[in-house]
Design a protein around this motif. Structure first.
Motif, PDB file in Angstrom:
ATOM      1  N   ILE A  79       4.753   3.928  -2.411  1.00 27.89           N
ATOM      2  CA  ILE A  79       6.164   3.275  -2.041  1.00 27.89           C
ATOM      3  C   ILE A  79       6.874   2.379  -2.716  1.00 27.89           C
ATOM      4  O   ILE A  79       7.961   2.535  -3.302  1.00 27.89           O
ATOM      5  N   PRO A  80       6.267   1.311  -3.084  1.00 24.80           N
ATOM      6  CA  PRO A  80       7.021   0.323  -3.733  1.00 24.80           C
ATOM      7  C   PRO A  80       7.770   1.003  -5.015  1.00 24.80           C
ATOM      8  O   PRO A  80       7.174   1.696  -5.580  1.00 24.80           O
ATOM      9  N   VAL A 136      -2.164  -8.327   2.498  1.00 21.44           N
ATOM     10  CA  VAL A 136      -1.472  -7.382   3.670  1.00 21.44           C
ATOM     11  C   VAL A 136      -2.228  -6.265   3.762  1.00 21.44           C
ATOM     12  O   VAL A 136      -2.892  -5.843   4.869  1.00 21.44           O
ATOM     13  N   LEU A 137      -2.557  -5.410   2.633  1.00 26.63           N
ATOM     14  CA  LEU A 137      -3.414  -4.182   2.836  1.00 26.63           C
ATOM     15  C   LEU A 137      -4.858  -4.379   2.808  1.00 26.63           C
ATOM     16  O   LEU A 137      -5.399  -3.629   3.871  1.00 26.63           O
ATOM     17  N   PHE A 172      -5.030   4.237  13.456  1.00 23.96           N
ATOM     18  CA  PHE A 172      -4.462   2.951  13.076  1.00 23.96           C
ATOM     19  C   PHE A 172      -3.910   2.272  14.165  1.00 23.96           C
ATOM     20  O   PHE A 172      -3.254   2.793  14.918  1.00 23.96           O
ATOM     21  N   MET A 177       1.127  -8.550  -1.175  1.00 25.07           N
ATOM     22  CA  MET A 177       0.552  -6.924  -0.921  1.00 25.07           C
ATOM     23  C   MET A 177      -0.831  -7.066  -0.655  1.00 25.07           C
ATOM     24  O   MET A 177      -1.369  -6.199   0.253  1.00 25.07           O
ATOM     25  N   GLY A 182      -9.451   8.418   5.334  1.00 20.17           N
ATOM     26  CA  GLY A 182      -7.862   8.708   5.487  1.00 20.17           C
ATOM     27  C   GLY A 182      -7.286   7.388   5.565  1.00 20.17           C
ATOM     28  O   GLY A 182      -6.091   7.352   4.991  1.00 20.17           O
ATOM     29  N   LEU A 183      -7.998   6.469   6.305  1.00 21.63           N
ATOM     30  CA  LEU A 183      -7.060   5.142   6.005  1.00 21.63           C
ATOM     31  C   LEU A 183      -6.780   4.472   4.724  1.00 21.63           C
ATOM     32  O   LEU A 183      -6.066   4.032   4.557  1.00 21.63           O
ATOM     33  N   ILE A 208      -4.086   5.962   3.274  1.00 23.57           N
ATOM     34  CA  ILE A 208      -2.643   5.442   3.591  1.00 23.57           C
ATOM     35  C   ILE A 208      -2.494   4.338   2.932  1.00 23.57           C
ATOM     36  O   ILE A 208      -1.399   4.210   2.531  1.00 23.57           O
ATOM     37  N   THR A 209      -3.364   3.416   3.002  1.00 22.67           N
ATOM     38  CA  THR A 209      -3.256   2.052   2.345  1.00 22.67           C
ATOM     39  C   THR A 209      -2.763   2.175   0.836  1.00 22.67           C
ATOM     40  O   THR A 209      -2.115   1.417   0.370  1.00 22.67           O
ATOM     41  N   ILE A 264      -6.025  10.523  11.752  1.00 23.81           N
ATOM     42  CA  ILE A 264      -5.991   9.258  10.924  1.00 23.81           C
ATOM     43  C   ILE A 264      -4.965   8.493  11.410  1.00 23.81           C
ATOM     44  O   ILE A 264      -5.025   7.040  11.388  1.00 23.81           O
ATOM     45  N   THR A 303      -4.986  -4.866   6.577  1.00 29.41           N
ATOM     46  CA  THR A 303      -4.794  -3.765   7.221  1.00 29.41           C
ATOM     47  C   THR A 303      -5.886  -2.773   7.325  1.00 29.41           C
ATOM     48  O   THR A 303      -6.546  -2.161   8.542  1.00 29.41           O
ATOM     49  N   LEU A 335       2.388 -11.490   4.485  1.00 31.19           N
ATOM     50  CA  LEU A 335       3.953 -10.592   4.620  1.00 31.19           C
ATOM     51  C   LEU A 335       4.806 -11.659   4.182  1.00 31.19           C
ATOM     52  O   LEU A 335       5.673 -11.107   3.604  1.00 31.19           O
ATOM     53  N   MET A 336       4.991 -12.736   4.707  1.00 31.39           N
ATOM     54  CA  MET A 336       5.988 -13.641   4.436  1.00 31.39           C
ATOM     55  C   MET A 336       6.066 -13.880   2.933  1.00 31.39           C
ATOM     56  O   MET A 336       7.342 -14.139   2.369  1.00 31.39           O
ATOM     57  N   ILE A 383       0.105  -2.671  13.289  1.00 34.69           N
ATOM     58  CA  ILE A 383      -0.516  -3.090  12.069  1.00 34.69           C
ATOM     59  C   ILE A 383      -0.096  -2.139  10.824  1.00 34.69           C
ATOM     60  O   ILE A 383       0.556  -2.579   9.759  1.00 34.69           O
ATOM     61  N   PHE A 398      -1.491   4.587  -0.470  1.00 29.59           N
ATOM     62  CA  PHE A 398      -0.029   5.177  -0.610  1.00 29.59           C
ATOM     63  C   PHE A 398       0.734   4.122  -0.207  1.00 29.59           C
ATOM     64  O   PHE A 398       1.769   3.974  -1.131  1.00 29.59           O
ATOM     65  N   ILE A 399       0.549   3.267   0.945  1.00 26.79           N
ATOM     66  CA  ILE A 399       1.536   2.010   0.918  1.00 26.79           C
ATOM     67  C   ILE A 399       1.565   1.208  -0.498  1.00 26.79           C
ATOM     68  O   ILE A 399       2.490   0.840  -0.749  1.00 26.79           O
TER      69      ILE A 399
END
Lengths: 317, 355
Positions: free
Chosen positions: B50-51, B324-325, A160, B321, B38-39, B42-43, A156, B328, B316-317, A164, B45-46
């Protein structure tokens, strides 16, 4: 001891010169240490016969020296601003590569930036391969569900696009050089896990593994002391090949303002600053880019050379 | 499922052969589903884990306690993590990627608007990369070890080593700033903007549909530089792969036979050897297309090209979020899809892979 058998010496190698050389090219090494030295010497001969690889090595040595002796090599304080002398062209008033938008000496900033580049590369290449090695050897050694789950996760991450994913991580963690390093490391471990797993699969049924298990060695000991060391050489080759990519990703993050923060003289961030002056003061963006290009070219050449010298399988193509 | 069908055997031979035939497709879909899951993990999770505190980024640091709690509840952050993830999955599967702070549109709508620009750029770049990379690889293989081979290898090495955003800036400096051969950043000159009715969202095609030759020419002069910069990357990759495939083919016996029979060298190389290389080459081209998506993030930023990459970096700038996600996720899905698709193509076209 089969891995210490010595390959035939290249026919053009000078022989019978002195004691040390004869010792290094001996057909019948007497100790494990000598066998290892012979192996390394022969790899070096193969490596040094490749001028491109030597060029790469020289570039990297120059980079390391530049980083180590940066305080002696700079001509100006890399952070000192001089608004009266801003945007001077290369060569003017003792500024070899000119000055940037705040009058800082570009040459000194590039020299100081070598440290940051090496710092990033070193941290990533220590953490990511170690983590990948751990995941890969565990997956390969234990097999079964451990293998399925760990490799799924690896796939996984592998799926990616690296940059990115790193962008998304830095966006969440906040910009900064530490977070950029963390993000790059998170995105670059999967290939090492795959390599380590493949190597582990080929050796986990070996007699010496069974022997140490019979002696009562714990799985942790077998993985750490017997499996990992054998995976290291193929991982190292891959790491060298990846270093250029790490530098480019780090520079890309810096360019987007997500890596090292101003006023740190990071090369990618310097290009980003120079972008404002691109059409009239070309040198501000051009010089740091040349530095990135040279270093990543050096790592690519070195990696190709190392692969040819250390990996017998890729020697023919 | 397949194992069951095999055991029952006899009864449904037709069903069995059908299953065997669609098995690669089934595997493809399973792999796709698992990787997408899975992708999203991860997104998720991000975005949520994280924040330090996502609520604060919405209500601000000085919000009163009640406002904070209300926002926390509204965002569903008081629920268990796994429940939050399931809700997130449900939303994403229904096309809800949240709202962009910057444009205050739904993220999916924004992405639909910017994707054609990226698609246009990546496609032109791939066409350029294939048109130059394949012949370069063939020539390097035929002249292996001689100077054309070395030149092509060095060109490839430079392509692998140069930072793409810097190459873009240097291209702008030289071809736009100094020589004036091409137009600058953006997709069109400002006074052409919005003249052509949007059909596909790709200006090259839309302007042709509208029959506006002037806009088409202007669009070409804008796209050619970023596309060439990106295409250089695929050139480096495609030529290296073509070379190694061709060297393998040229060493085969059927090539010797063809030569002994007196077939012209050109026919041997370009028809027989290249013909056999086509299958792995399609895979390589699909992979390089996926890699371009990554390169397009930086290239689009340099050229102010209003595509997906530019969208992500602009978001991003401004710490947007969800944008961005969302970007992504879309890039990740396209990337995964292309990777698996190229694998699938390979299995489909190469009879040896079926064994």
């Amino acid at each position: 001891m089969s891995d210490q058998q010595k390959p035939a010496a290249p026919p053009d190698a000078p022989s019978g010169a002195g004691g040390l050389r004869a010792w290094l090219e001996s057909e019948t090494p007497r100790s494990a240490f000598q066998a290892r030295c012979v192996q390394m010497w022969l790899s070096w001969l193969k490596f040094s016969a490749n001028p491109l690889a030597l060029t790469g090595l020289l570039i990297i040595i120059a980079l390391v020296l530049m980083a180590v002796f940066a305080p002696l090599l700079v001509t100006h304080d890399p952070l000192a601003q001089d608004l009266a002398g801003r945007l001077l062209p290369p060569g003017a008033k003792g500024h070899w590569l000119g000055t940037d938008g705040l009058g800082r000496d570009i040459y000194s900033r590039i020299v100081a930036g070598a440290r940051i580049t090496l710092y990033i590369v070193a941290l990533v290449t220590i953490t990511a391969p170690l983590f990948g090695l751990l995941v890969g050897t565990l997956a390969g050694y234990f097999g079964g569900w451990t293998d399925v789950v760990l490799m799924r996760v690896t796939d996984i991450f592998l799926a990616f696009p690296k940059l990115i994913l790193a962008l998304a991580f830095v966006a969440a963690l906040g910009p900064g050089i530490g977070n950029a390093i963390l993000a790059i490391a998170i995105t670059s471990w999967p290939p090492y896990a795959r390599i380590a797993r493949a190597e582990t699969l080929t050796i986990r049924k070996s007699d010496f593994i069974f022997a140490s298990r019979l002696q009562g060695a714990s799985p942790a000991r077998i993985v750490a002391a017997h499996v990992m060391p054998l995976c290291i050489s193929s991982v190292i080759v891959r790491v060298t090949l990846d270093m250029a990519g790490i530098i480019l990703t780090a520079a890309g993050l810096g360019f987007l303002g997500l890596g090292a923060q101003p006023p740190m003289p990071e090369w990618g961030a310097m290009i980003s600053e120079g972008r404002k002056f691109l059409l009239n003061q070309w040198w501000v963006a051009t010089m740091p880019g040349l530095a990135i290009f040279t270093v990543s070219l050096g790592f690519n050449l070195l990696g190709d050379g190392l692969r040819d010298a250390l990996d017998p399988r890729s020697g023919q193509s | 499922m397949n194992a069951h069908a095999t055991k029952q055997g006899g009864g449904g031979a037709g069903l069995l052969s059908l299953l065997a035939r669609i098995r690669p497709a089934l595997n493809f879909i399973t792999a796709l589903a698992v990787t997408f899951l899975g992708l999203l993990a991860i997104t998720f999770f991000i975005g949520r884990v994280i924040p330090i505190d996502p609520v604060i980024s919405v209500v601000g640091e000085r919000a009163p306690r009640e406002v904070y709690e209300a926002a926390r509840k509204a965002m569903g952050l008081d629920k268990p993590l796994i429940e939050q993830f399931l809700i997130y999955l449900w939303q994403v599967l229904h096309g809800d990627l949240g709202y962009s702070l910057l444009t205050s549109h739904p993220v999916l709508e924004d992405i639909k608007r910017v994707v054609p620009a990226t698609f246009e750029l990546a496609t032109v770049a791939t066409i350029l990369g294939v048109l130059t990379g394949v012949p370069a690889g063939v020539i390097a293989a035929v002249k292996a070890g001689r100077w054309p081979d070395h030149i092509i290898r060095v060109l490839g090495l430079i392509g692998y080593s140069v930072p793409v955003f810097w190459l873009g800036l240097m291209g702008l400096l030289l071809f736009y700033g100094k020589l004036g051969w091409v137009s600058g950043p953006g997709r069109l000159d400002i006074f052409y903007d919005g003249v052509v009715p949007q059909v596909t969202g790709m200006i090259l095609i839309d302007s042709l549909l509208a029959g506006d030759w002037g806009i088409f020419k202007n669009a070409v002069s804008h796209i050619i530089l970023p596309a060439a910069m990106l295409g250089y990357y695929s050139l480096a990759y495609i030529s290296r792969m073509t070379r190694s495939f061709m060297i393998e083919q040229l060493g085969q016996e059927y090539i010797t036979t063809a030569r002994v029979k007196g077939m012209s060298e050109r026919r041997v190389i370009w028809k027989h050897a290249l013909g056999n290389v086509m299958v792995p080459l399609i895979t390589v081209i699909a992979l390089s297309y996926a890699a371009l998506l990554e390169g397009s993030v930086l290239t689009e930023t340099v050229f102010a090209w209003p595509g997906l990459g530019f969208y992500i970096t602009t978001a991003l700038m401004s710490a947007d979020m969800s944008a961005v996600l969302g970007g992504t996720i879309v890039v990740g899905m396209v990337f995964v899809g292309l990777n698996l698709f190229s694998d699938f193509l390979y299995r489909f076209f190469d009879p040896r892979a079926k064994l």
